[in-house]
Structure formats: structure tokens, C-alpha cells
Design a protein around this motif. Structure first.
Motif, PDB file in Angstrom:
ATOM      1  N   THR A 159      31.156  49.310  14.452  1.00 17.54           N
ATOM      2  CA  THR A 159      30.763  48.571  13.249  1.00 17.54           C
ATOM      3  C   THR A 159      29.583  49.252  12.583  1.00 17.54           C
ATOM      4  N   MET A 160      28.622  49.684  13.398  1.00 14.46           N
ATOM      5  CA  MET A 160      27.437  50.371  12.880  1.00 14.46           C
ATOM      6  C   MET A 160      27.824  51.663  12.166  1.00 14.46           C
ATOM      7  N   VAL A 161      28.742  52.436  12.757  1.00 13.11           N
ATOM      8  CA  VAL A 161      29.076  53.755  12.223  1.00 13.11           C
ATOM      9  C   VAL A 161      29.996  53.666  11.012  1.00 13.11           C
ATOM     10  N   PHE A 162      31.092  52.904  11.110  1.00 13.73           N
ATOM     11  CA  PHE A 162      32.082  52.902  10.042  1.00 13.73           C
ATOM     12  C   PHE A 162      31.647  52.079   8.826  1.00 13.73           C
ATOM     13  N   SER A 163      30.763  51.133   9.025  1.00 12.19           N
ATOM     14  CA  SER A 163      30.221  50.404   7.870  1.00 12.19           C
ATOM     15  C   SER A 163      29.002  51.110   7.292  1.00 12.19           C
ATOM     16  N   GLU A 164      28.576  52.203   7.966  1.00 10.66           N
ATOM     17  CA  GLU A 164      27.431  53.017   7.554  1.00 10.66           C
ATOM     18  C   GLU A 164      26.140  52.200   7.469  1.00 10.66           C
ATOM     19  N   LEU A 165      26.028  51.231   8.369  1.00 12.56           N
ATOM     20  CA  LEU A 165      24.790  50.455   8.436  1.00 12.56           C
ATOM     21  C   LEU A 165      23.617  51.306   8.915  1.00 12.56           C
ATOM     22  N   ASN A 166      23.929  52.407   9.616  1.00 16.88           N
ATOM     23  CA  ASN A 166      22.850  53.270  10.092  1.00 16.88           C
ATOM     24  C   ASN A 166      22.151  54.007   8.948  1.00 16.88           C
ATOM     25  N   ARG A 179      22.298  65.416   4.668  1.00 18.26           N
ATOM     26  CA  ARG A 179      23.724  65.668   4.487  1.00 18.26           C
ATOM     27  C   ARG A 179      23.981  67.113   4.056  1.00 18.26           C
ATOM     28  N   CYS A 180      24.940  67.738   4.710  1.00 20.89           N
ATOM     29  CA  CYS A 180      25.334  69.098   4.355  1.00 20.89           C
ATOM     30  C   CYS A 180      26.747  69.350   4.867  1.00 20.89           C
ATOM     31  N   VAL A 181      27.389  70.363   4.334  1.00 20.33           N
ATOM     32  CA  VAL A 181      28.754  70.705   4.721  1.00 20.33           C
ATOM     33  C   VAL A 181      28.739  71.331   6.115  1.00 20.33           C
ATOM     34  N   GLY A 182      29.583  70.833   7.001  1.00 20.86           N
ATOM     35  CA  GLY A 182      29.639  71.362   8.358  1.00 20.86           C
ATOM     36  C   GLY A 182      28.647  70.718   9.299  1.00 20.86           C
ATOM     37  N   GLY A 183      28.152  69.542   8.940  1.00 21.58           N
ATOM     38  CA  GLY A 183      27.199  68.851   9.802  1.00 21.58           C
ATOM     39  C   GLY A 183      27.738  67.509  10.264  1.00 21.58           C
ATOM     40  N   CYS A 184      27.274  67.066  11.413  1.00 21.55           N
ATOM     41  CA  CYS A 184      27.604  65.734  11.931  1.00 21.55           C
ATOM     42  C   CYS A 184      26.325  65.166  12.521  1.00 21.55           C
ATOM     43  N   HIS A 185      25.486  64.642  11.638  1.00 27.06           N
ATOM     44  CA  HIS A 185      24.159  64.196  12.036  1.00 27.06           C
ATOM     45  C   HIS A 185      24.176  62.718  12.431  1.00 27.06           C
ATOM     46  N   VAL A 186      23.538  62.418  13.550  1.00 30.60           N
ATOM     47  CA  VAL A 186      23.360  61.027  13.964  1.00 30.60           C
ATOM     48  C   VAL A 186      22.056  60.551  13.341  1.00 30.60           C
ATOM     49  N   PHE A 187      22.169  59.816  12.252  1.00 32.66           N
ATOM     50  CA  PHE A 187      21.007  59.449  11.447  1.00 32.66           C
ATOM     51  C   PHE A 187      20.843  57.938  11.447  1.00 32.66           C
ATOM     52  N   PHE A 188      19.588  57.476  11.552  1.00 37.41           N
ATOM     53  CA  PHE A 188      19.295  56.044  11.523  1.00 37.41           C
ATOM     54  C   PHE A 188      18.130  55.790  10.568  1.00 37.41           C
ATOM     55  N   SER A 189      18.318  54.808   9.694  1.00 37.63           N
ATOM     56  CA  SER A 189      17.216  54.354   8.847  1.00 37.63           C
ATOM     57  C   SER A 189      16.275  53.500   9.690  1.00 37.63           C
ATOM     58  N   ARG A 190      15.222  53.014   9.091  1.00 39.16           N
ATOM     59  CA  ARG A 190      14.239  52.249   9.853  1.00 39.16           C
ATOM     60  C   ARG A 190      14.847  51.009  10.502  1.00 39.16           C
ATOM     61  N   GLY A 191      15.546  50.224   9.680  1.00 38.32           N
ATOM     62  CA  GLY A 191      16.128  48.984  10.211  1.00 38.32           C
ATOM     63  C   GLY A 191      17.171  49.240  11.274  1.00 38.32           C
ATOM     64  N   ALA A 193      17.523  51.883  13.144  1.00 42.24           N
ATOM     65  CA  ALA A 193      16.913  52.476  14.337  1.00 42.24           C
ATOM     66  C   ALA A 193      16.329  51.403  15.241  1.00 42.24           C
ATOM     67  N   VAL A 194      15.682  50.417  14.631  1.00 41.69           N
ATOM     68  CA  VAL A 194      15.100  49.320  15.409  1.00 41.69           C
ATOM     69  C   VAL A 194      16.204  48.505  16.083  1.00 41.69           C
ATOM     70  N   VAL A 195      17.221  48.126  15.302  1.00 44.08           N
ATOM     71  CA  VAL A 195      18.304  47.298  15.846  1.00 44.08           C
ATOM     72  C   VAL A 195      19.049  48.039  16.958  1.00 44.08           C
ATOM     73  N   THR A 196      19.418  49.290  16.696  1.00 42.48           N
ATOM     74  CA  THR A 196      20.167  50.063  17.683  1.00 42.48           C
ATOM     75  C   THR A 196      19.369  50.278  18.960  1.00 42.48           C
ATOM     76  N   SER A 197      18.117  50.648  18.826  1.00 44.93           N
ATOM     77  CA  SER A 197      17.288  50.901  20.000  1.00 44.93           C
ATOM     78  C   SER A 197      17.054  49.632  20.812  1.00 44.93           C
ATOM     79  N   MET A 198      16.853  48.513  20.121  1.00 42.90           N
ATOM     80  CA  MET A 198      16.609  47.257  20.823  1.00 42.90           C
ATOM     81  C   MET A 198      17.856  46.779  21.547  1.00 42.90           C
ATOM     82  N   VAL A 199      19.015  46.812  20.859  1.00 37.80           N
ATOM     83  CA  VAL A 199      20.256  46.315  21.455  1.00 37.80           C
ATOM     84  C   VAL A 199      20.751  47.249  22.547  1.00 37.80           C
ATOM     85  N   SER A 200      20.700  48.558  22.301  1.00 38.92           N
ATOM     86  CA  SER A 200      21.286  49.522  23.223  1.00 38.92           C
ATOM     87  C   SER A 200      20.371  49.916  24.375  1.00 38.92           C
ATOM     88  N   PHE A 201      19.075  49.600  24.274  1.00 34.96           N
ATOM     89  CA  PHE A 201      18.191  50.093  25.325  1.00 34.96           C
ATOM     90  C   PHE A 201      17.050  49.157  25.700  1.00 34.96           C
TER      91      PHE A 201
END
Length: 336
Positions: A159-166, A179-191, A193-201
Motif C-alpha cells: 500500500t505504501m509503495v503502490f499508492s506512493e505514500l512514501n 528521480r533519474c532514468v535507470g534508478g530504483c531509489h527507496v525514498f521516504f518523505s518526512r511523514g 519515514a516516521v510512519v514506516t520506521s515506527m511500524v516496521s521497527f
């Protein structure tokens, strides 16, 4: 104005992923990252051991089996593509595969810590409420815990990835600096990053720390009475003492597993939650190295089991020697 460390720099001898003006640059990292992938196969031995030997079909081991499956899937589906991305800095597949890969990475990392939280809960019941343990922790209970760990982590990650909530709240920064051609960056905005880190760890980690702290206090208080009871019953039967010993030994082993998990993943999640608040100034190479340090945890678990669990060492000898293919080998007693 923030000068992003993600910004491409045009140099005459720069190697690019694609022949495109906005292509990502190829990177050169040590090939030592690949070593972790080869070590991950140790989890397959854990899976075979617990699945094959009937004596190991216990609630604790069923949770360990599912945890080993998390680590094994990480080595099969996530780490090979992560290796290419880390070594070259390029992503040669479609954007859909990037999202699937990122989602699985987040899912398996989250599922791992959820499994460890379930293991902590099961150990709490075994140590702190031994008289009601068998009525509380049954096969159906373990199945519910395992299912919840997989389903919740899967729904959360994809849900986080496909809805682009990150990206939410930092879309402009991502499009102009990351963003660039040929990249696959795991990027998190402030909100995110907080939600993902809190829930996942952080939340599961704090829960596990609290549970094992309570287990330690209870176990320490019970130690003298357990030893006294063991000495009294030793002349009649060794089984009560051995059962208590295995319970304590299993709890300590799993506490080591949890401790290693927290040590391996804490640096990454700290950087993950801090980086957006300091304008993404942490070098991507450092974050990537911390991700691989977290991956290392998946390779360490089998060695922890081999070092601390006698039954796993015996099962390993049976599997390697080929005795596992003999008739009724699944009924071999790994411990008395």
C-alpha cells in the motif's frame, strides 16, 4: 537552497546506466556485498530441519520456521537485485519491478520483526505462565500469529509503495533531485519515514524489549526455585529439570536472535527517520551500506541456531550426511 547529494554531475569519464541526459550514474562498490547472498542459504537448512523432523513441530519452532522463510525469501527475491543496484547503482528492469522489489523488501523486513515479536510473546507465556502455556499457545494460535505477521506486513508495504505514500509531501524534491532514468531509489518523505520506521521497527522493537525485560526479571526470580525443584526430582526423573532447562535455554537463544536483529537494523532505521529532517544530507552510499548490514542479520540467524541449539547441529549432521533420505528419518530423536 539545499544542494542534493543525489544530483547527477556531468563528467567526461562518467559511466551512465543509459544513454539519456538524465540517466543515473553507474557506481562502483566492493563486491563483498555479494557474500551475504551466499550465506543466506543457511536459512534453507533451518526450514528443512524444522519441517522434516517431527520432534521439532512445536509452537516456538513453527514461528522460527516462518521467520527463516522470511530470511530465505529475502535472499532469493530481494538481495540479488539489490546487489546489482548496489554494485552498479543502476536498475535495468521496469518501474513496476522496482515497486514490486521495494514492496517485498519492506514487507519481509517488517514481517521479520513481527515474527520476532510473536516469538517474544510465545516465550513470555512459556516462562511467565507455564501452567497455562499449553492451553494458550496452540497450533491455531501460532497459525493466527504467523498469518497476521504476513498479511499485515504485506498490506502495509505494498500500500505504501503502490499508492506512493512514501513520496507524499516531498514530490517536488524527489522529481528534481532523486528521480533519474535507470534508478530504483527507496525514498521516504518526512511523514512516511516516521510512519514506516515506527511500524516496521521502533514500536515492535520497544515491545520486544519490554517483554524480554519482564521475562528476565521473572526468570531470575524463578531460577533458585527451579534449581531446587530439579535437584529434588532428579532421583525420580530427569525430565522436569530438562524441560525447564530447555525452556530457559530456548528463551535465551531467541533473546540473542532478537538482540542481533535490533543491532543489525537499528542504524538503518535511525538514518531512515533522521535523513528527511536534515534535508537528505546523509550520503546514499552510507544508507546503502546500512541496508546491507541489516541484510546481514538474515545470514546470521542460522549460525546463532547452530551455535546455541544442539538439536540444530544434530539435524544439520543428518541432512549433510544424507541420512535424512532414509525411511522414517523424520522420527529421529534430536533431543531426549
Amino acid at each position: 537552497m539545499v544542494v542534493s547529494i543525489f544530483q547527477n554531475v556531468s563528467l567526461g569519464n562518467t559511466s551512465l546506466c543509459y544513454d539519456h541526459p538524465n540517466s543515473c550514474q553507474k557506481l562502483s562498490y566492493p563486491l563483498a556485498f555479494k557474500i551475504v547472498f551466499y550465506l543466506i542459504t543457511g536459512n534453507l537448512l533451518v526450514i528443512v530441519s524444522i519441517a522434516h523432523f517431527k520432534q521439532l513441530h512445536t509452537p516456538t519452532n513453527h514461528l522460527i520456521l516462518s521467520l527463516a522463510m522470511c530470511d530465505f525469501l529475502l535472499g532469493i527475491f530481494v538481495m540479488p537485485l539489490s546487489t546489482v543496484r548496489s554494485v552498479h547503482g543502476c536498475w535495468y528492469l521496469e518501474d513496476l519491478m522496482c515497486k514490486l522489489h521495494t514492496g517485498m523488501d519492506i514487507m519481509l523486513s517488517t514481517a521479520s520483526i513481527f515474527h520476532l515479536m510473536c516469538v517474544s510473546t510465545e516465550r513470555f507465556c512459556a516462562v511467565c505462565s507455564p501452567l497455562t502455556y499449553r492451553s494458550r499457545v496452540r497450533s491455531a494460535t501460532v497459525l493466527c500469529m504467523v498469518s497476521a505477521s504476513w498479511v499485515i506486513s504485506t498490506v502495509f508495504a505494498y500500500t505504501m509503495v503502490f499508492s506512493e505514500l512514501n513520496f507524499k509531501g516531498a514530490e517536488a524534491f524527489y522529481n528534481s533531485n532523486v528521480r533519474c532514468v535507470g534508478g530504483c531509489h527507496v525514498f521516504f518523505s518526512r511523514g512516511s519515514a516516521v510512519v514506516t520506521s515506527m511500524v516496521s521497527f521502533f514500536i515492535p522493537g520497544l515491545i520486544m524489549f519490554g517483554i524480554y525485560s519482564r521475562i528476565y526479571v521473572v526468570a531470575r526470580g524463578q531460577a533458585r526455585s527451579i534449581d531446587f525443584l530439579t535437584n529434588q526430582l532428579r532421583t525420580a526423573s530427569n525430565r522436569p529439570g530438562e524441560f525447564r532447562y530447555r525452556t530457559r535455554k530456548g528463551t535465551m537463544t531467541l533473546a540473542v536472535v532478537v538482540g542481533v536483529f535490533l543491532i543489525c537494523w537499528t542504524p538503518f532505521f535511525l538514518c531512515n527517520i533522521i535523513d528527511p529532517f536534515i534535508d537528505f544530507t546523509i550520503p546514499p552510499s552510507l544508507i546503502d551500506a546500512l541496508v546491507w548490514f541489516g541484510y546481514l542479520n538474515s545470514a546470521l540467524n542460522p549460525f546463532i541456531y547452530a551455535f546455541l541449539y544442539p538439536w540444530f547441529r544434530k539435524a544439520l549432521r543428518i541432512i549433510v550426511s544424507g541420512e535424512v533420505f532414509r525411511r522414517n528419518s523424520c522420527r529421529i530423536q534430536l533431543y531426549s
